[in-house]
Write an enzyme that holds these catalytic residues in place. Structure first.
Site, short mmCIF file in Angstrom:
data_model
loop_
_atom_site.label_atom_id
_atom_site.label_comp_id
_atom_site.label_asym_id
_atom_site.label_seq_id
_atom_site.Cartn_x
_atom_site.Cartn_y
_atom_site.Cartn_z
N HIS A 20 5.30 5.23 61.48
CA HIS A 20 5.02 6.14 60.36
C HIS A 20 3.52 6.45 60.25
O HIS A 20 3.15 7.40 59.59
CB HIS A 20 5.53 5.51 59.07
CG HIS A 20 6.14 6.46 58.09
ND1 HIS A 20 6.77 7.63 58.45
CD2 HIS A 20 6.23 6.41 56.73
CE1 HIS A 20 7.22 8.25 57.37
NE2 HIS A 20 6.89 7.53 56.31
N ASN A 66 4.04 9.41 50.39
CA ASN A 66 4.83 10.24 49.48
C ASN A 66 3.98 11.13 48.57
O ASN A 66 4.53 12.00 47.90
CB ASN A 66 5.74 9.36 48.62
CG ASN A 66 6.75 8.62 49.47
OD1 ASN A 66 6.85 8.82 50.68
ND2 ASN A 66 7.50 7.74 48.83
N ASN A 112 9.01 12.57 53.70
CA ASN A 112 8.46 12.59 52.33
C ASN A 112 7.03 13.11 52.26
O ASN A 112 6.65 13.76 51.29
CB ASN A 112 8.56 11.21 51.69
CG ASN A 112 9.99 10.80 51.44
OD1 ASN A 112 10.87 11.65 51.27
ND2 ASN A 112 10.25 9.51 51.43
#
Length: 186
Positions: A20, A66, A112
């Site tokens: 990520h 996010n 996100n």
């Protein structure tokens, strides 16, 4: 001309070197290549350099994935960077490991960070470099997968793909998105 390269990731040692955080990893490599260092600034770690007459700012948002849009919006406005000169580097489950695709716009595709940028900017027409991380995970284990480290086999090739990503970013600033997509997209 001002450019803003945004590497998506999460701050903190528990996220370092995870799938990520590939956006952070790409910008870390580009900063080392350009011999510049990141400093903590508003909503992001930032650094910059000049390349072929262009001023390029790199940011790694400290807002967590996010809320990445908050950092993107702030730095675009602070530096007066037009949307077409922004490039977001993001991990992508839909692409095989190491596959690199630059696009001028697109959906959040369940990511996100991209979704938050889209929500805050009010549109999805911003350039992005999608870095394939593969999708080798059991059903329902997507979060564990994206927050996991690359396998030893993947790590053998990871630097090659990160270097290619850096080349693509510099090409984007030098010759634009269309020529860069034609030359590099696989």
């Amino acid at each position: 001309m001002n450019y803003l390269f945004v590497g998506l990731g999460n701050i903190g040692p528990e996220y370092k070197d995870t799938r990520h955080n590939i956006g952070f990893m790409v910008l870390d490599k580009l900063a080392r290549q350009q011999e510049v260092e990141f400093d903590s600034d508003r909503y992001a770690f930032t650094t910059g350099f000049k390349f072929k007459g262009r001023k390029i700012t790199l940011i790694k948002p400290t807002t967590y994935m996010n809320l990445s849009g908050k950092a993107v919006n702030y730095w675009m406005k602070a530096l007066k960077v037009p949307i077409e000169n922004v490039m977001v580097i993001v991990d992508d489950l839909a692409l095989p490991f190491g596959s690199l695709r630059m696009r001028g716009k697109g959906s959040g595709a369940g990511h996100n960070g991209l979704q938050n940028i889209q929500d805050i900017l009010g549109h999805n027409k911003y350039p992005r470099l999608r870095f394939g991380i593969g999708d080798d995970f059991p059903r329902g284990r997507q979060v564990d997968y994206v927050l996991s480290a690359f396998t030893p086999k993947e790590q053998e090739e990871l630097d090659i793909f990160i270097n290619k990503s850096c080349e693509m970013l510099l090409s984007f600033a030098a010759v634009g998105i269309n020529q860069t997509m034609t030359k590099y997209n696989d």
